[in-house]
Design a protein around this motif. Sequence first.
Motif, short mmCIF file in Angstrom:
data_model
loop_
_atom_site.label_atom_id
_atom_site.label_comp_id
_atom_site.label_asym_id
_atom_site.label_seq_id
_atom_site.Cartn_x
_atom_site.Cartn_y
_atom_site.Cartn_z
N GLY A 45 0.81 -1.21 0.00
CA GLY A 45 0.00 0.00 0.00
C GLY A 45 0.84 1.26 0.00
N ALA A 46 1.88 1.28 0.84
CA ALA A 46 2.76 2.44 0.90
C ALA A 46 3.54 2.60 -0.40
CB ALA A 46 3.72 2.31 2.08
N PHE A 47 4.06 1.48 -0.92
CA PHE A 47 4.87 1.51 -2.15
C PHE A 47 4.07 2.06 -3.32
CE2 PHE A 47 6.24 -0.51 -6.11
CZ PHE A 47 7.58 -0.18 -6.14
N LEU A 48 2.87 1.53 -3.53
CA LEU A 48 2.06 1.95 -4.66
C LEU A 48 1.57 3.40 -4.52
CD1 LEU A 48 -0.03 -1.26 -5.42
CD2 LEU A 48 1.98 -0.38 -6.63
N THR A 49 1.33 3.83 -3.29
CA THR A 49 0.91 5.22 -3.08
C THR A 49 2.01 6.19 -3.47
OG1 THR A 49 -0.57 4.55 -1.28
CG2 THR A 49 0.02 6.87 -1.39
N PHE A 50 3.23 5.89 -3.04
CA PHE A 50 4.36 6.76 -3.39
C PHE A 50 4.61 6.76 -4.90
CE2 PHE A 50 5.90 6.15 1.12
CZ PHE A 50 5.87 7.49 1.45
N ARG A 51 4.64 5.57 -5.50
CA ARG A 51 4.97 5.47 -6.92
C ARG A 51 3.89 6.07 -7.80
NH1 ARG A 51 8.56 4.51 -4.25
NH2 ARG A 51 10.34 3.13 -4.56
N SER A 52 2.64 5.78 -7.50
CA SER A 52 1.55 6.31 -8.33
C SER A 52 1.47 7.83 -8.22
CB SER A 52 0.22 5.67 -7.93
OG SER A 52 -0.09 5.91 -6.57
N THR A 53 1.73 8.36 -7.03
CA THR A 53 1.69 9.82 -6.86
C THR A 53 2.79 10.50 -7.66
OG1 THR A 53 0.72 9.63 -4.64
CG2 THR A 53 1.83 11.70 -5.17
N SER A 54 3.97 9.88 -7.71
CA SER A 54 5.06 10.46 -8.48
C SER A 54 4.74 10.49 -9.97
CB SER A 54 6.36 9.67 -8.25
OG SER A 54 6.24 8.35 -8.76
N LEU A 55 3.86 9.59 -10.42
CA LEU A 55 3.47 9.56 -11.83
C LEU A 55 2.30 10.50 -12.11
CD1 LEU A 55 3.67 5.71 -12.53
CD2 LEU A 55 5.29 7.46 -13.30
N VAL A 56 1.28 10.45 -11.25
CA VAL A 56 0.07 11.22 -11.47
C VAL A 56 0.25 12.69 -11.13
CG1 VAL A 56 -2.36 11.49 -10.82
CG2 VAL A 56 -1.39 9.21 -11.10
N SER A 57 0.95 12.95 -10.03
CA SER A 57 1.13 14.33 -9.58
C SER A 57 2.59 14.56 -9.19
CB SER A 57 0.21 14.61 -8.38
OG SER A 57 0.24 15.96 -8.01
N PRO A 58 3.48 14.61 -10.19
CA PRO A 58 4.92 14.72 -9.90
C PRO A 58 5.31 15.98 -9.15
CG PRO A 58 4.47 15.07 -12.25
CD PRO A 58 3.21 14.56 -11.63
N LYS A 59 4.47 17.03 -9.19
CA LYS A 59 4.78 18.27 -8.47
C LYS A 59 4.33 18.22 -7.01
CE LYS A 59 4.71 21.35 -12.48
NZ LYS A 59 4.10 22.57 -13.08
N GLY A 60 3.76 17.11 -6.60
CA GLY A 60 3.32 16.99 -5.21
C GLY A 60 1.86 16.64 -5.12
N ILE A 61 1.51 15.93 -4.07
CA ILE A 61 0.15 15.43 -3.91
C ILE A 61 -0.87 16.57 -3.76
CG2 ILE A 61 0.22 15.24 -1.38
CD1 ILE A 61 -1.26 12.58 -1.66
N GLY B 239 -0.97 1.28 4.91
CA GLY B 239 0.23 1.70 4.20
C GLY B 239 -0.02 2.97 3.40
N MET B 240 -1.19 3.05 2.76
CA MET B 240 -1.57 4.26 2.03
C MET B 240 -1.67 5.45 2.97
SD MET B 240 -4.56 2.98 -0.58
CE MET B 240 -4.58 4.57 -1.42
N GLN B 241 -2.19 5.20 4.16
CA GLN B 241 -2.42 6.27 5.13
C GLN B 241 -1.12 6.93 5.57
OE1 GLN B 241 -5.53 6.09 8.52
NE2 GLN B 241 -3.65 5.41 9.48
N ILE B 242 -0.13 6.11 5.94
CA ILE B 242 1.13 6.70 6.41
C ILE B 242 1.91 7.32 5.25
CG2 ILE B 242 2.54 4.61 6.25
CD1 ILE B 242 3.80 5.49 8.95
N ALA B 243 1.78 6.74 4.04
CA ALA B 243 2.43 7.33 2.88
C ALA B 243 1.84 8.71 2.59
CB ALA B 243 2.27 6.42 1.67
N THR B 244 0.53 8.85 2.77
CA THR B 244 -0.13 10.13 2.56
C THR B 244 0.39 11.20 3.51
OG1 THR B 244 -2.15 8.99 1.84
CG2 THR B 244 -2.36 11.31 2.42
N SER B 245 0.64 10.80 4.77
CA SER B 245 1.16 11.76 5.74
C SER B 245 2.55 12.26 5.33
CB SER B 245 1.22 11.14 7.14
OG SER B 245 2.27 10.19 7.25
N ARG B 246 3.35 11.37 4.76
CA ARG B 246 4.67 11.77 4.28
C ARG B 246 4.57 12.66 3.04
NH1 ARG B 246 6.00 10.13 8.68
NH2 ARG B 246 7.73 8.70 9.13
N LEU B 247 3.66 12.31 2.14
CA LEU B 247 3.50 13.09 0.91
C LEU B 247 2.98 14.49 1.21
CD1 LEU B 247 2.02 10.30 -1.38
CD2 LEU B 247 4.22 11.45 -1.69
N LEU B 248 2.20 14.63 2.27
CA LEU B 248 1.70 15.95 2.66
C LEU B 248 2.76 16.76 3.40
CD1 LEU B 248 -1.93 15.10 3.85
CD2 LEU B 248 -1.28 16.48 1.87
#
Length: 282
Positions: free
Chosen positions: A108-124, A188-197
């Motif tokens: 969950g964490a891995f896919l959240t980080f990777r997909s965000t870098s593709l969909v919104s490379p300038k930041g979540i 995993g998505m939840q904690i990845a979101t906190s880091r991305l924010l």
Amino acid sequence: MPQTAQATADDTSPPRKASPEPLDVKKPGLFSRRRILGPVDKEYGDAALLVHSFVTGLIDAASFANWGVFVGMQTGNTVILGLSTAGLPDNPHAWTTTLVSLASFLLGAFLTFRSTSLVSPKGITNNRLWLTTILLVQALLVIISAAIVSANLIPHNRPGYPDDEHKAGVINNILIVSLFPPLGFQSGMQIATSRLLGYNELPVNVLTSTYCDLMGDAKLFALHNVKRNRRAAAVVLLFAGAVISGWLMRSQGGLQSVLWVAAGIKLLVALLTLTVHPGKTE
């Protein structure tokens, strides 16, 4: 012609028109493309993450009370996984449940980080729709888990009796493994979101580093200390979530009531992000 005469002749030319004042930028509509796909101000992102800390307390307390495994606090799962190599604790599926939960969390964490870098490379926060999608997926996964429990498709402790003799049969049933992928994945998505924010002081899922950072804060007793306040609030809210989870499981609502409350809270945060949360000032 003398210079003064030339200047007088030039003064007879039509006056320049003043450049028009810029018009006020029209605010985008609530569901306009510009707003939905535009940036979102993360000023209140810490509030959303603090709410998720409360949800972690709800879900992890329920998961451990029912099946002896965590879905968010993977430090505990790693220890349990190590103990299982020696046949401890007295749970034949301890290694399986913890391994499935840990693997789901990492994915969950891995896919959240990777997909965000593709969909919104300038930041979540530069794509409101993507941030909302991540939060909605988390809510959907908890909704699926709550529905599975409500339909009695997997064994769990009886409502009102979270610690009776029925618990041994629950833990011994391999079917319980089926609930950990959605719960672990959304954690995993939840904690990845906190880091991305960008709120590293709010890991959302764990408190060990939060406790350490609180004690190491040179301004721990300062009157104004935003990061300290966030960390302290995360501790209180996660604890409160665990307390409420315990009492809900002792009620006639049981485990499903915990999961439905958690799902409802996550869904509300996602919808507020889409409809209420302001955009950045252009």
